[in-house]
Enzyme design. Sequence first.
Site, PDB file in Angstrom:
ATOM      1  CD  GLU A 151       1.315  -9.049  -4.787  1.00 37.35           C
ATOM      2  OE1 GLU A 151       0.223  -9.258  -5.359  1.00 37.35           O
ATOM      3  OE2 GLU A 151       1.475  -8.163  -3.931  1.00 37.35           O
ATOM      4  CG  PHE A 152       0.894  -6.110 -10.336  1.00 41.01           C
ATOM      5  CD1 PHE A 152       1.293  -4.882  -9.842  1.00 41.01           C
ATOM      6  CD2 PHE A 152       1.764  -6.795 -11.175  1.00 41.01           C
ATOM      7  CE1 PHE A 152       2.520  -4.333 -10.177  1.00 41.01           C
ATOM      8  CE2 PHE A 152       2.999  -6.263 -11.529  1.00 41.01           C
ATOM      9  CZ  PHE A 152       3.378  -5.023 -11.027  1.00 41.01           C
ATOM     10  NE  ARG A 154      -7.853  -6.611  -8.847  1.00 36.71           N
ATOM     11  CZ  ARG A 154      -8.800  -6.606  -9.782  1.00 36.71           C
ATOM     12  NH1 ARG A 154      -9.629  -5.591  -9.879  1.00 36.71           N
ATOM     13  NH2 ARG A 154      -8.939  -7.616 -10.615  1.00 36.71           N
ATOM     14  CB  CYS A 260      -0.859  -3.310  -0.796  1.00 36.36           C
ATOM     15  SG  CYS A 260      -0.353  -5.026  -0.815  1.00 36.36           S
ATOM     16  CE  LYS A 263       3.265  -3.619   3.435  1.00 32.07           C
ATOM     17  NZ  LYS A 263       4.398  -3.949   2.595  1.00 32.07           N
ATOM     18  CE  LYS A 320     -10.761  -6.063  -2.698  1.00 25.65           C
ATOM     19  NZ  LYS A 320      -9.950  -6.249  -3.896  1.00 25.65           N
TER      20      LYS A 320
HETATM   21  C1  UDX Z   1       2.604  -9.633   0.955  1.00 25.83           C
HETATM   22  C2  UDX Z   1       4.007  -9.179   0.615  1.00 25.83           C
HETATM   23  O1  UDX Z   1       4.908 -10.188   0.819  1.00 25.83           O
HETATM   24  C3  UDX Z   1       4.312  -7.898   1.284  1.00 25.83           C
HETATM   25  O2  UDX Z   1       5.600  -7.487   0.983  1.00 25.83           O
HETATM   26  C4  UDX Z   1       3.324  -6.960   0.713  1.00 25.83           C
HETATM   27  O3  UDX Z   1       3.593  -5.657   1.023  1.00 25.83           O
HETATM   28  C5  UDX Z   1       1.957  -7.342   1.184  1.00 25.83           C
HETATM   29  O4  UDX Z   1       1.681  -8.593   0.666  1.00 25.83           O
HETATM   30  P1  UDX Z   1       1.285 -10.981   2.640  1.00 25.83           P
HETATM   31  O5  UDX Z   1       1.373 -12.247   1.888  1.00 25.83           O
HETATM   32  O6  UDX Z   1       0.015 -10.237   2.582  1.00 25.83           O
HETATM   33  O7  UDX Z   1       2.476 -10.027   2.224  1.00 25.83           O
HETATM   34  O8  UDX Z   1       1.745 -11.131   4.143  1.00 25.83           O
HETATM   35  P2  UDX Z   1       1.425 -12.279   5.159  1.00 25.83           P
HETATM   36  O9  UDX Z   1       0.078 -12.827   4.929  1.00 25.83           O
HETATM   37  O10 UDX Z   1       1.828 -11.740   6.480  1.00 25.83           O
HETATM   38  O11 UDX Z   1       2.437 -13.422   4.715  1.00 25.83           O
HETATM   39  C6  UDX Z   1       3.783 -13.479   4.984  1.00 25.83           C
HETATM   40  C7  UDX Z   1       4.112 -14.893   5.411  1.00 25.83           C
HETATM   41  O12 UDX Z   1       5.516 -15.049   5.552  1.00 25.83           O
HETATM   42  C8  UDX Z   1       3.488 -15.271   6.761  1.00 25.83           C
HETATM   43  O13 UDX Z   1       2.724 -16.443   6.608  1.00 25.83           O
HETATM   44  C9  UDX Z   1       4.683 -15.484   7.672  1.00 25.83           C
HETATM   45  O14 UDX Z   1       4.482 -16.487   8.637  1.00 25.83           O
HETATM   46  C10 UDX Z   1       5.769 -15.870   6.672  1.00 25.83           C
HETATM   47  N1  UDX Z   1       7.135 -15.660   7.128  1.00 25.83           N
HETATM   48  C11 UDX Z   1       7.518 -14.479   7.661  1.00 25.83           C
HETATM   49  C12 UDX Z   1       8.048 -16.697   6.984  1.00 25.83           C
HETATM   50  O15 UDX Z   1       7.719 -17.775   6.518  1.00 25.83           O
HETATM   51  N2  UDX Z   1       9.333 -16.473   7.361  1.00 25.83           N
HETATM   52  C13 UDX Z   1       9.750 -15.305   7.918  1.00 25.83           C
HETATM   53  O16 UDX Z   1      10.918 -15.177   8.263  1.00 25.83           O
HETATM   54  C14 UDX Z   1       8.804 -14.264   8.066  1.00 25.83           C
HETATM   55  C1  UDX Z   2      -3.840  -3.763  -4.039  1.00 26.16           C
HETATM   56  C2  UDX Z   2      -3.528  -3.659  -5.524  1.00 26.16           C
HETATM   57  O1  UDX Z   2      -4.737  -3.399  -6.251  1.00 26.16           O
HETATM   58  C3  UDX Z   2      -2.853  -4.914  -6.023  1.00 26.16           C
HETATM   59  O2  UDX Z   2      -2.491  -4.765  -7.386  1.00 26.16           O
HETATM   60  C4  UDX Z   2      -1.622  -5.164  -5.175  1.00 26.16           C
HETATM   61  O3  UDX Z   2      -0.982  -6.352  -5.547  1.00 26.16           O
HETATM   62  C5  UDX Z   2      -1.976  -5.229  -3.717  1.00 26.16           C
HETATM   63  O4  UDX Z   2      -2.651  -4.040  -3.338  1.00 26.16           O
HETATM   64  P1  UDX Z   2      -5.663  -4.970  -2.527  1.00 26.16           P
HETATM   65  O5  UDX Z   2      -5.133  -4.062  -1.475  1.00 26.16           O
HETATM   66  O6  UDX Z   2      -5.760  -6.417  -2.264  1.00 26.16           O
HETATM   67  O7  UDX Z   2      -4.784  -4.813  -3.857  1.00 26.16           O
HETATM   68  O8  UDX Z   2      -7.137  -4.498  -2.972  1.00 26.16           O
HETATM   69  P2  UDX Z   2      -7.720  -3.295  -3.867  1.00 26.16           P
HETATM   70  O9  UDX Z   2      -8.839  -3.823  -4.650  1.00 26.16           O
HETATM   71  O10 UDX Z   2      -6.644  -2.609  -4.612  1.00 26.16           O
HETATM   72  O11 UDX Z   2      -8.329  -2.312  -2.767  1.00 26.16           O
HETATM   73  C6  UDX Z   2      -7.503  -1.614  -1.842  1.00 26.16           C
HETATM   74  C7  UDX Z   2      -8.318  -0.654  -1.021  1.00 26.16           C
HETATM   75  O12 UDX Z   2      -8.789   0.432  -1.806  1.00 26.16           O
HETATM   76  C8  UDX Z   2      -9.585  -1.268  -0.392  1.00 26.16           C
HETATM   77  O13 UDX Z   2      -9.717  -0.803   0.931  1.00 26.16           O
HETATM   78  C9  UDX Z   2     -10.713  -0.745  -1.246  1.00 26.16           C
HETATM   79  O14 UDX Z   2     -11.921  -0.639  -0.540  1.00 26.16           O
HETATM   80  C10 UDX Z   2     -10.181   0.623  -1.636  1.00 26.16           C
HETATM   81  N1  UDX Z   2     -10.740   1.128  -2.882  1.00 26.16           N
HETATM   82  C11 UDX Z   2     -10.481   0.506  -4.070  1.00 26.16           C
HETATM   83  C12 UDX Z   2     -11.525   2.295  -2.873  1.00 26.16           C
HETATM   84  O15 UDX Z   2     -11.775   2.889  -1.818  1.00 26.16           O
HETATM   85  N2  UDX Z   2     -12.006   2.769  -4.065  1.00 26.16           N
HETATM   86  C13 UDX Z   2     -11.748   2.166  -5.259  1.00 26.16           C
HETATM   87  O16 UDX Z   2     -12.208   2.664  -6.281  1.00 26.16           O
HETATM   88  C14 UDX Z   2     -10.962   0.980  -5.257  1.00 26.16           C
END
Ligand code: UDX
Ligand code: UDX
Length: 433
Positions: A151-152, A154, A260, A263, A320
Site C-alpha cells: 500500500e502507498f 499517506r 513508515c 522504520k 503530519k
Molecule cells: C501498517 C502496516 O501494516 C505496517 O507494516 C506498516 O509498516 C505501517 O502501516 P498500521 O496499519 O499503521 O500498519 O498499524 P496499526 O494501526 O498498528 O494496525 C495494525 C493492526 O493489526 C492493529 O489494529 C492490531 O490490533 C492488529 N493486529 C496485530 C491483529 O489484528 N492481529 C495481530 O496478531 C497483531
Molecule cells: C508514507 C508514504 O508517503 C506512503 O506512500 C506510505 O504508504 C506510508 O508512508 P505517511 O507516512 O502517511 O506516508 O505520510 P507522508 O505524507 O509520506 O509524510 C511522512 C513524513 O514526512 C511526515 O512526517 C511529513 O511531515 C514528512 N514530510 C513529507 C516532510 O518533512 N517533507 C515533505 O516534503 C513531505
Amino acid sequence: MKIGIIGTGYVGMVTAVGLAELGHNITGTDIALEKIDKANQGIAHIYEPGLEELLKKHLKAGNLTFSHDLDGTISSSDVLFVSVNTPQQEDGSADMSFVESVSRRIAENLNGYKLIVEKSTVPVKTSSWIKRIVCLYKKQDYDFDVASNPEFLREGSAVKDFLEPDRIIIGAETDKARDILTKIYKKFQDRILITNIDTAELIKHASNSFLAMKISYINLISDLCEKTDANVELVAEGMGLDSRIGKQFLKAGVGYGGSCFPKDVRALVKIGEDLGVDLNMLKEVDKVNTARVERFVEKIKKALWILKDKQIAVLGLAFKPETDDIRNAPSIRVIQALQSEGALLRLYDPKAAENMKEEVPESAKVVYSDSPYEAVKEANAALLITEWDEFRCLDLKKVKELMANPIIIDGRNIFEPEKVRELGFEYYSVGRE
Ligand code: UDX
Ligand code: UDX
C-alpha cells in the site's frame, strides 16, 4: 469473491473501506476487539478524512462488516489481506511475529483455496516464509497462493490515495493469484504493474526510502541556505520545476516521522546488511533526520537562552496534518528535550492531543490546551511543528497580544517571514531568513 482483512489498523481500516467502495464484500477482523465494535457502529478508531462516511455507507449497504472471529473470517473468505503491524526491533529489522502468527492461523483454518495477500510492509522474501509456515501448519491439503500488494497510502489523505492511486503493484507467481488481484483492482487496470513477489516487496521499501531521502536531502540543503542568503523554499521550487526531480517531498522542516519512513529506512538498511549489500547512504538519511529535532531545539535555545520555567506553546503534535497519529512524531522528541530543560509546556493539536496524552501525560509542567489561542497565552515562545491549516489561518494580531514575548519558531515554514515580522514577531523558520 469474499475478502477478509486481518488487522484493521490505519492501513487495514482504509483498505477495508476502500475495497468495499470498489464493490467487494469485506469482513475486517482485529485482535483489538474495541476497534471492531466501534467499526460495526460506524465509528472509525482513527481520524482520517472521508473514512467514517464510507464506513457508514458500506455498513448500511451490507457489503462491509467487522468480526471478532479471526478463524471464522479466514474460513469464510477467498482472499485474505494481512495488514497487521510489523514494528521496528532494536536492530532496525521489522518484527514479523504478528505476520507469522496470522499465517499459522490461516493454515489451521484452510478450508479451500485461499489467496493470502501481504498488505503490511514486509522485508523482501517474506512471502517464502509465509508459504513455508502455511505448508507446515495446514491441516488439510488445500491449495493456496501468497501475493504482495503493497500500500502507498499517506495518512491524512489515505482514502483519496486508495481511490485514486498512482499505481497498483501486484507481486504474484501464479496466474490464479494474478487474475484474482487484477479482478479486485479492475477499476484501476490502466495503473496495474505486475511483478514477481520479491520485486513487489522491494518496491514498497525502495519507494518509502527514496521519499525519505528526498526529505533529508532538502533538509541538508536548508542548512546550507541558513548559512547563506538562499531561501530553501525557492531552491525546492526551482529544483522541482525539473520534471526529472518533481516538486513533491521537498518540504524542509523538523524532519519526517510516522509509522513508515523512519522504520522503513532502517529496515531496508538491515535487509541490505543481511544480504551483504551496503546501504550506508540510507544510514545517512536516518542520521540527518534525527538531527533535525536537535537543530530545531537549538533554534529555540538561541531565541530563549535558558528554557527552565519558560512557558512554551507547542502547536501541532501529529506527525503530519490531517491525522491523529503521533507515531514517531518529531513533536515527541522536541517535547522531551524541552521537558529535560525544565520548560513549562502548553500543547495543542486539533486531533492528536488524546493520543499524545498517553505518550506525554498532563502534569504540573505540561498542560493540554483546547485552542491555539489558549496555548499561546502568556507564552515566551510558540513552536509550530505540524502544518495544520488551522495554524495558517491564525489571527496573528490576537496571538501577539496573548503572548508574553512574541516569538515564533516555525518548524514547517507555515508563515511568510516578512508578514509575521511586520506584525512585530521575532520569527525563526527553516532554511530562510
Ligand atoms: C501498517 C502496516 O501494516 C505496517 O507494516 C506498516 O509498516 C505501517 O502501516 P498500521 O496499519 O499503521 O500498519 O498499524 P496499526 O494501526 O498498528 O494496525 C495494525 C493492526 O493489526 C492493529 O489494529 C492490531 O490490533 C492488529 N493486529 C496485530 C491483529 O489484528 N492481529 C495481530 O496478531 C497483531
Ligand atoms: C508514507 C508514504 O508517503 C506512503 O506512500 C506510505 O504508504 C506510508 O508512508 P505517511 O507516512 O502517511 O506516508 O505520510 P507522508 O505524507 O509520506 O509524510 C511522512 C513524513 O514526512 C511526515 O512526517 C511529513 O511531515 C514528512 N514530510 C513529507 C516532510 O518533512 N517533507 C515533505 O516534503 C513531505
